[in-house]
Design an enzyme around this catalytic site. Structure first.
Site, PDB file in Angstrom:
ATOM      1  N   LYS A  75     -10.021   6.212  -1.169  1.00  0.00           N
ATOM      2  CA  LYS A  75      -8.988   6.406  -2.189  1.00  0.00           C
ATOM      3  C   LYS A  75      -8.565   5.022  -2.681  1.00  0.00           C
ATOM      4  O   LYS A  75      -8.449   4.093  -1.879  1.00  0.00           O
ATOM      5  CB  LYS A  75      -7.801   7.154  -1.564  1.00  0.00           C
ATOM      6  CG  LYS A  75      -6.673   7.483  -2.530  1.00  0.00           C
ATOM      7  CD  LYS A  75      -5.558   8.276  -1.837  1.00  0.00           C
ATOM      8  CE  LYS A  75      -4.439   8.662  -2.793  1.00  0.00           C
ATOM      9  NZ  LYS A  75      -3.367   9.433  -2.126  1.00  0.00           N
TER      10      LYS A  75
ATOM     11  N   SER B 250      -0.577  15.104  -0.077  1.00  0.00           N
ATOM     12  CA  SER B 250      -1.671  14.591  -0.900  1.00  0.00           C
ATOM     13  C   SER B 250      -3.065  14.599  -0.294  1.00  0.00           C
ATOM     14  O   SER B 250      -4.029  14.295  -0.995  1.00  0.00           O
ATOM     15  CB  SER B 250      -1.352  13.173  -1.359  1.00  0.00           C
ATOM     16  OG  SER B 250      -0.459  13.236  -2.429  1.00  0.00           O
TER      17      SER B 250
ATOM     18  N   SER C  80      -2.057  13.780  -4.450  1.00  0.00           N
ATOM     19  CA  SER C  80      -2.526  12.689  -5.264  1.00  0.00           C
ATOM     20  C   SER C  80      -3.958  12.256  -4.968  1.00  0.00           C
ATOM     21  O   SER C  80      -4.547  11.528  -5.759  1.00  0.00           O
ATOM     22  CB  SER C  80      -1.598  11.494  -5.068  1.00  0.00           C
ATOM     23  OG  SER C  80      -1.664  11.035  -3.725  1.00  0.00           O
TER      24      SER C  80
HETATM   25  N1  GLN Z   1       3.011  15.584  -4.566  1.00  0.00           N
HETATM   26  C1  GLN Z   1       3.919  14.828  -3.765  1.00  0.00           C
HETATM   27  C2  GLN Z   1       4.563  13.763  -4.611  1.00  0.00           C
HETATM   28  O1  GLN Z   1       4.341  13.770  -5.761  1.00  0.00           O
HETATM   29  C3  GLN Z   1       3.207  14.233  -2.589  1.00  0.00           C
HETATM   30  C4  GLN Z   1       2.373  13.069  -2.948  1.00  0.00           C
HETATM   31  C5  GLN Z   1       1.690  12.445  -1.763  1.00  0.00           C
HETATM   32  O2  GLN Z   1       1.551  13.048  -0.708  1.00  0.00           O
HETATM   33  N2  GLN Z   1       1.291  11.201  -1.952  1.00  0.00           N
HETATM   34  O3  GLN Z   1       5.278  12.944  -4.150  1.00  0.00           O
END
Ligand code: GLN
Length: 484
Positions: free
Chosen positions: A76, A175, A151
């Site tokens: 990532k 995410s 994400s």
């Molecule tokens: N969707 C969540 C957010 O927008 C979690 C994102 C994540 O786990 N990095 O914060």
């Protein structure tokens, strides 16, 4: 060749059936041919990958291989990679070449894994759909009009499309698990502190945790073996021996006590999803597991608490991007204030700005007690819910996400509905517990994820439960049409 799992690749390389160089070339060509449709990679490191593959082939010949030697993977784009652009999905870091490797990257290199490139992601990992990336949205291989989740959507989509057999992700509120669910792959968020955060660009430091994505639980175990362990460079890293996660995959799960939180099967859950999850639970029943309804009464408070804690920490973490040291700098600033304001104003996207503003507000004098402190108290209640639940059960199961993959653009104008995508995943981050998502069927042709939440440091137990389910079912082997 692109259909092989990590375990199959590892065995094939060892037996000399193919070389890492051949495999790497095959996958690089496939990325070149196919990724235009998906946008799952921000950077492809072809030359570096070929050199690493040749080195891995030598190492295999010299009998010095680990199970990951010669295995292609992707990181990532939140993990710092020495000499390679590390953008975190943001214009702010579009010009940033990391001067060092994240611990996770370093450990994967040391194991001999071959990095093919860096995967696309929501900007600074803020999002549930990959649509906040500066590099554009990633498409879900199951339906190119739908989101892959976020994400870590690039990692999940790349694995689903058979561009790479394994990848890293990070999970602050879901995410890893939510994109794994929406793309029909397997993903694991370890216990907070199990995997080093050094060199992993910080979003919300008390929640962020890196972990693996692959097609199977067995492959996740192989990746986790290499990623985990104490790191003196991360003050929250925990000094606890790392077991061999592959050694316990076949441990009997007969008698395993599974808790189903009633709050995870309430109205918001899509009917097709609920049915798939119930069928998955029946598979566990047939394997001799005991099923019990439990309650996690503070579940409804997890999203509100998270959206105070995470923005508060992000507003602090992202203050380092000021146009002075590295990253984006505006053109011709008139003075220092103008330099700060325009560099940040032009370098960050709107979701990141929204979070910084919420966080700065929640932390400001007079509001701290009302918001941040309150959220921390709720966090404790949520964590206590789990402690109580784990007094009676070994693992908690339910859906990973309330819906299957939604349409691109469907939620971009409605941040709250986007935030609710993580309603079932966020609590594990607030409590620091390990969680997994595994493919558990389809609803209207789109993958459904089953979530498994375990007690602290019980990654081995989760992986065993997931692996044995994958011996009874073939959901994890389904390939999206056009990507076989
Ligand atoms: N969707 C969540 C957010 O927008 C979690 C994102 C994540 O786990 N990095 O914060």
């Amino acid at each position: 060749m692109h259909n092989k799992t990590i375990a199959e690749i590892s065995a094939g390389l060892k037996a000399g059936k193919f070389s890492s160089e051949e495999l790497t070339q095959d996958l690089l060509a496939r990325i070149d041919r196919i990724d235009g449709k998906l946008n799952s990679f921000v950077t492809v490191t072809a030359e570096q990958a070929q050199a690493a593959a040749r080195a891995a082939d030598e190492r295999i010949k010299a009998n010095k291989a680990t199970p990951l030697t010669g295995v292609p993977i992707a990181h990532k784009d939140i993990f710092c990679t020495e000499g390679v652009k590390t953008s975190c999905g943001s214009k702010m870091l579009d010009n940033f070449i990391a001067p060092y490797n994240a611990t996770v990257v370093e450990r994967m290199h040391a194991a001999g894994a071959v990095m093919l490139g860096k995967t696309n992601m929501d900007e600074f990992a803020m999002g549930s759909s990959n649509e906040t990336s500066f590099y554009g949205a990633v498409k879900n291989p199951w339906d190119l009009e739908r989101v892959p989740g976020g994400s870590s959507g690039g990692s999940a989509a790349a694995i689903a499309a058979r561009l790479v057999p394994g990848a890293t992700g990070t999970d602050t509120g879901g995410s890893i698990r939510q994109p794994a669910a929406l793309c029909g792959v397997t993903g694991l968020k370890p216990t907070y502190g199990r995997v080093s955060r050094y060199g992993m660009i910080a979003f919300a430091s008390s929640l962020d945790q890196g972990g693996p994505f692959a097609r199977t639980a067995e492959d996740c175990a192989l990746l986790l073996n290499a990623m985990s362990g104490f790191d003196g460079r991360d003050s929250t890293s925990i000094d606890k021996p790392v077991p061999d996660y592959t050694a316990t995959l076949k441990d009997s799960i007969a008698g395993l006590k599974i808790g189903l939180p009633k709050e995870y099967f309430s109205e918001g859950l899509d009917a097709g999803m609920a049915q798939a999850v119930e069928q998955a639970i029946d598979v566990y029943k047939s394997m001799g597991c005991e099923i019990k309804e439990i309650s996690l009464p503070n579940t409804h408070l997890s999203v509100p608490a998270y959206y105070v804690v995470a923005p508060a920490e992000c507003s602090s973490n992202l203050s380092r991007f000021d146009g002075v040291r590295y990253g984006y700098r505006c053109e011709n600033p008139s003075d220092l204030t103008d330099l700060y304001e325009r560099s940040r104003g032009e370098g960050f996207g709107s979701e990141v700005k929204r979070r910084i503003m919420i966080g700065t507000y929640a932390l400001s004098a007079g509001y701290y007690d009302a918001y941040y402190l309150k959220a921390q108290q709720i966090r404790r209640l949520i964590s206590d819910d789990f402690t109580q639940a784990f007094a009676d059960v070994d693992v908690i199961m339910g859906p990973t996400s309330p819906t299957t993959a939604f349409k691109l653009g469907e939620k971009t104008d409605d941040p709250v509905s986007m935030y609710l995508s993580d309603i079932y995943t966020i609590a594990a981050n607030l409590a620091g517990l390990p969680g997994m998502s595994i493919p558990a069927g389809f609803s209207n042709g789109l993958p459904v994820g089953l979530q498994l939440i375990g007690n602290y440091f019980d990654e081995g137990g989760l992986l065993a439960a997931a692996h044995q389910y994958q011996q009874q079912t073939d959901w994890h082997t389904h390939t999206p049409q056009g990507f076989a």
